[in-house]
Design an enzyme around this catalytic site. Structure first.
Site, PDB file in Angstrom:
ATOM      1  N   HIS C  94      35.921  42.243  37.570  1.00 51.44           N
ATOM      2  CA  HIS C  94      37.213  42.422  36.907  1.00 51.44           C
ATOM      3  C   HIS C  94      37.854  43.673  37.488  1.00 51.44           C
ATOM      4  O   HIS C  94      37.219  44.729  37.553  1.00 51.44           O
ATOM      5  CB  HIS C  94      37.012  42.585  35.399  1.00 51.44           C
ATOM      6  CG  HIS C  94      38.272  42.921  34.669  1.00 51.44           C
ATOM      7  ND1 HIS C  94      39.428  42.185  34.797  1.00 51.44           N
ATOM      8  CD2 HIS C  94      38.567  43.924  33.800  1.00 51.44           C
ATOM      9  CE1 HIS C  94      40.374  42.712  34.028  1.00 51.44           C
ATOM     10  NE2 HIS C  94      39.882  43.765  33.429  1.00 51.44           N
ATOM     11  N   HIS C  96      42.009  45.703  38.100  1.00 49.96           N
ATOM     12  CA  HIS C  96      43.459  45.681  37.900  1.00 49.96           C
ATOM     13  C   HIS C  96      44.113  45.877  39.264  1.00 49.96           C
ATOM     14  O   HIS C  96      45.049  46.660  39.408  1.00 49.96           O
ATOM     15  CB  HIS C  96      43.894  46.772  36.923  1.00 49.96           C
ATOM     16  CG  HIS C  96      43.526  46.490  35.506  1.00 49.96           C
ATOM     17  ND1 HIS C  96      44.312  46.852  34.432  1.00 49.96           N
ATOM     18  CD2 HIS C  96      42.452  45.872  34.962  1.00 49.96           C
ATOM     19  CE1 HIS C  96      43.712  46.488  33.296  1.00 49.96           C
ATOM     20  NE2 HIS C  96      42.590  45.897  33.593  1.00 49.96           N
ATOM     21  N   ASP C 119      41.556  28.603  52.919  1.00 50.19           N
ATOM     22  CA  ASP C 119      40.260  28.920  53.525  1.00 50.19           C
ATOM     23  C   ASP C 119      39.254  29.392  52.471  1.00 50.19           C
ATOM     24  O   ASP C 119      38.041  29.288  52.674  1.00 50.19           O
ATOM     25  CB  ASP C 119      40.415  30.050  54.557  1.00 50.19           C
ATOM     26  CG  ASP C 119      40.966  29.562  55.896  1.00 50.19           C
ATOM     27  OD1 ASP C 119      40.818  28.367  56.195  1.00 50.19           O
ATOM     28  OD2 ASP C 119      41.522  30.380  56.637  1.00 50.19           O
ATOM     29  N   HIS C 168      47.477  40.669  31.635  1.00 46.03           N
ATOM     30  CA  HIS C 168      46.336  41.528  31.819  1.00 46.03           C
ATOM     31  C   HIS C 168      46.032  41.698  33.323  1.00 46.03           C
ATOM     32  O   HIS C 168      46.679  42.505  33.978  1.00 46.03           O
ATOM     33  CB  HIS C 168      45.155  40.948  31.021  1.00 46.03           C
ATOM     34  CG  HIS C 168      43.959  41.826  30.961  1.00 46.03           C
ATOM     35  ND1 HIS C 168      42.965  41.684  30.022  1.00 46.03           N
ATOM     36  CD2 HIS C 168      43.561  42.839  31.740  1.00 46.03           C
ATOM     37  CE1 HIS C 168      42.028  42.596  30.207  1.00 46.03           C
ATOM     38  NE2 HIS C 168      42.368  43.313  31.239  1.00 46.03           N
ATOM     39  N   TYR C 226      33.073  26.425  60.379  1.00 44.53           N
ATOM     40  CA  TYR C 226      33.482  27.809  60.616  1.00 44.53           C
ATOM     41  C   TYR C 226      32.245  28.699  60.574  1.00 44.53           C
ATOM     42  O   TYR C 226      31.349  28.478  59.773  1.00 44.53           O
ATOM     43  CB  TYR C 226      34.472  28.252  59.528  1.00 44.53           C
ATOM     44  CG  TYR C 226      34.995  29.652  59.732  1.00 44.53           C
ATOM     45  CD1 TYR C 226      36.189  29.885  60.408  1.00 44.53           C
ATOM     46  CD2 TYR C 226      34.280  30.748  59.249  1.00 44.53           C
ATOM     47  CE1 TYR C 226      36.672  31.174  60.592  1.00 44.53           C
ATOM     48  CE2 TYR C 226      34.751  32.041  59.439  1.00 44.53           C
ATOM     49  CZ  TYR C 226      35.947  32.249  60.110  1.00 44.53           C
ATOM     50  OH  TYR C 226      36.410  33.531  60.298  1.00 44.53           O
TER      51      TYR C 226
END
Lengths: 229, 229, 229, 229
Positions: C94, C96, C119, C168, C226
């Protein structure tokens, strides 16, 4: 084999993180030996900080690995298509650099709006059409090259050494790998400026032809007078 | 000759990459010796990391090289026009710094929208008209100087020490080369702020004259009280 | 206990400032031991430069501290809800981070607009509904987890390993803590690109399904080609 | 005298360039000794790299220099007005940081749009009215303080520890100088996010009161549970 070219390709690849053109492994540079028709390219998915001469891959025009223990960039087939078509290309760069990718995602040609652009690129940076479902589900990377060629046409392609692939990202090229990276740096900065110019003044149009001519030929061609002799 | 001035011009040129005002060789600083009417300027196309005192070029008011083994900046004729017209200019800077170039490409005057601007520049930063085809195809760099002069007029030019050349990029000046670079830094930041201010609040207008007066004269002139005595 | 996992969680937390995803203490990474159902998570409010293995906190699925002298991240209950529901998640992040938070604050799903997105993420990044007053004033962090689950549903969640919580900020996840951080970096960059793409071309729409398929499966699943084998 | 406070004020001033809140000398931090009613403040126009304890200036509530060889910041009278009115302020910061200045120049209140904002600021960041010509031409810096006070009113001012002065720039405050700088960093980042949020989603509105309450009181007051005890 191709030691000098490999050195150039390694150094050019290392310029990508230096100039903030890539995150993680989102980019690749190749170079070509025109006598042997062999392409040296970055291995797929290898971080730049781990890249060495030995990890570079040499491929021929059919995409066969001629030398190297690694798999080549997944975009190798696009590079090869371009090298096969355009004999002046000595190096090719593909990145997902932020500002050029924004224009590519917007599926918009990037207009020549100032002399910064004109000093390096002789006209707008084109944007390809979208690939069809068939082209994408078929030989995708090769078809990406074909759609770039469809957009560029048969003429001279070194004066506008870059293109935006719709919904994808830019390719640039140059007379050698380093030159191709410089064009990526310039494309990134001019895309940044162009975004803000067109959002500041919505009515703005591409440069007049004579200003484009003046700045481009100040730096290019036999009458150029920028830089040292 | 002109050792002290050359040192100032070298140091001022090296401030351009330090303050992120240039990519590659996209900028130049000059300084003038007013007694001898000689201008010291960066050589054309030389990377900043390779720049030394010895590579600087000394030119006279006709653009003749008086000293130096390198070709002077391709923009030298613009610098000379400005020095000839405005006797207070001691240093001149030309860059393609991102935000100032955006306003120049938008062909828009950059309004004085806050005290950051007013602390340094006494009014809007003007934008020249576009040069005509004849002016561009003729003596281009000299004509760029002439169009700047046409915009600035005959009056005092040190209170608003910068201008945007339409479709091109900014020039700034100062009492010496270093001061001219400081004005480029301030112009870049105020152009950044102004872009975002006008896109945030489309109805915003230039500062009231009395706030412009207050901040400008807090820092300039005989009643200034900012800084140390 | 859980020494290897703690090391992974520490290293992943330290990647947050390295990749400019956090200011101050605005972020946290956790990892889970699926055999013991124990979660290792950053302590609340501890600066990254002071973070050590010893300061990490081990909690069980009821949020009880099993080991550690510090209080766990205030967002711990959200992490636990997600780990309980989705068995494939090995690490959760998490932050910001600026651009992802902008989309979350705008309460908008972030569309898949290019191959950079495809991708890594197999479709748009969803945005939750706003939490109700009751949910916020009740067991807030747990309810944040519940609303994320309501948005993600019962299916597979590793193909689109991130979400925007309305008003948020983002959460991302991965098969381990490091992988979850990589997804945060990619989310931040794609949110940056998407903001500028939609403001440049207002009519732009999400990628065609076949291009999304092509790029996602180039890098993921049994037919991926890839990178190195 | 005031050695501990001076040390705090010096360190807080040096955080301004560290956090990219200032260019050149565009900012100042002060701290107050509430027992002696003496304010320690940065000297005017002194570069941060040359700043030392000895160069700080001590002034009383009438603006008289009590100690120091330098002239205090030209904004000292604004700081004093605020300290006299609001007894909880222990440190004050004034900068022209880019994003906060953009909102100030736009003469717009900065709305609380997300939990990043709510974690630190309990509501919108107000913007003052413009000062009148008389206020500007009179005791300008003192009047700036008065107009800030007119906007803030008589109540508690530590929950929303910042303000935008119309056409000018932000002030922030805190319980000590360092805390005031942290609030400047948060204001800068939330102004950045808010600019992009409102340009991405023009209809967006300030947070619901209960979400603002939740996040603010998670970090502040007697029921706070963020961080360590």
């Amino acid at each position: 084999m191709l030691e000098e070219l490999k050195k150039q390709v390694l150094e050019a690849n290392l310029l990508l993180p230096k100039y903030n053109l890539v995150k993680f492994t989102w980019g690749n540079v190749s170079g070509i030996d025109r006598e042997k028709n062999l392409v040296v390219i970055k291995p797929s998915g290898v971080p730049y900080e781990e890249l060495t001469i030995e990890k570079l891959v040499v491929v021929d025009f059919d995409g066969n690995i001629v030398e190297g223990d690694y798999r080549p960039s997944s975009d190798t087939a696009t590079h090869i298509e371009l090298y096969k078509k355009y004999k002046d290309m000595g190096g090719i760069v593909h990145t997902h650099s932020t500002w050029a990718t924004i224009w590519a995602q917007a599926c918009m040609e990037m207009p020549a709006l100032g002399t910064t652009h004109a000093d390096h690129f002789y006209g707008n940076i084109p944007c390809t059409r979208k690939l069809t479902q068939e082209e994408i589900e078929g030989d995708y990377e090769k078809n990406t090259g074909k759609v770039i060629i469809e957009t560029l046409g048969d003429g001279e392609v070194m004066a506008v050494p870059g293109i935006l692939v719709s919904c994808h990202a830019p390719f640039t090229w140059g007379k050698n790998p380093r030159d191709a990276v410089v064009n990526s740096v310039v494309l990134e900065e001019t895309c940044n400026m162009a975004y803000h110019t067109v959002t500041l003044n919505k009515g703005i149009e591409s440069l007049d032809q004579y200003l484009l001519d003046k700045h481009y030929y100040r730096k290019h061609g036999k009458n150029a007078y920028y830089g040292q002799k």
